[in-house]
Enzyme design. Sequence first.
Site, PDB file in Angstrom:
ATOM      1  N   SER A  75     -55.607 -42.554 -62.646  1.00  0.00           N
ATOM      2  CA  SER A  75     -54.100 -42.280 -62.667  1.00  0.00           C
ATOM      3  C   SER A  75     -53.915 -41.625 -61.251  1.00  0.00           C
ATOM      4  CB  SER A  75     -53.798 -41.618 -63.685  1.00  0.00           C
ATOM      5  OG  SER A  75     -53.924 -40.214 -63.778  1.00  0.00           O
ATOM      6  N   LYS A 129     -51.499 -34.782 -63.422  1.00  0.00           N
ATOM      7  CA  LYS A 129     -50.485 -35.725 -63.008  1.00  0.00           C
ATOM      8  C   LYS A 129     -49.709 -34.772 -61.878  1.00  0.00           C
ATOM      9  CE  LYS A 129     -51.264 -39.062 -66.076  1.00  0.00           C
ATOM     10  NZ  LYS A 129     -51.929 -40.214 -65.512  1.00  0.00           N
TER      11      LYS A 129
END
Length: 191
Positions: A75, A129
């Site tokens: 990700s 993230k």
Amino acid sequence: MSSDRYRPKIGGHPHSSQPRRALRHLGRRAKMRAMTERRHHPIWREYLEALLVAGLFLGFTNTFVLKTFYIPSGSMEDTLQVGDHLIVNRYIYGLDGSRPVPLLPSREPRRADVVVFRSPQDPGIDLVKRLIGLPGDRVEMREKRLFVNGEEVHDETFAVHKDPRYIRSRDDLAQVVVPPGRYYFLGDNRD
């Protein structure tokens, strides 16, 4: 009358420094003997002691100051690759993200920070993230372009779109208002 008369004589003249020098010399000799007559331990014991000290130090820093993380998913590609390892300052944002820790450098979270946090759905999983929205921000995605508070974010330096196709369910995001005390995160690999 002089007080020297009643001083016990160890040797030499009462006004000479010969007795003191002799005592000092004996002190050095005793120290040298203690250093050379030190008990020697087997080499395995010295290695074991060194490993224990290193383990205690790493355990302390890993628990209280720094933490190591492994990147399990793609990700954050191309910024972070699957299998990369990170060392993270645990208290850059304070103990629980709200209070600074005395004597440690700390600051408020900023947009574009790469943050490691626990998954809200499964607290046993750590996520890595990028911070996109602060409390009160309006976050929206239109045709692979990110907007925060109505302004386009130029995230070309870190955001990656590997698939040139436009897929509405993936590349559009309805406007989300970040609640107070919360943050909005996205991975750099937006496809």
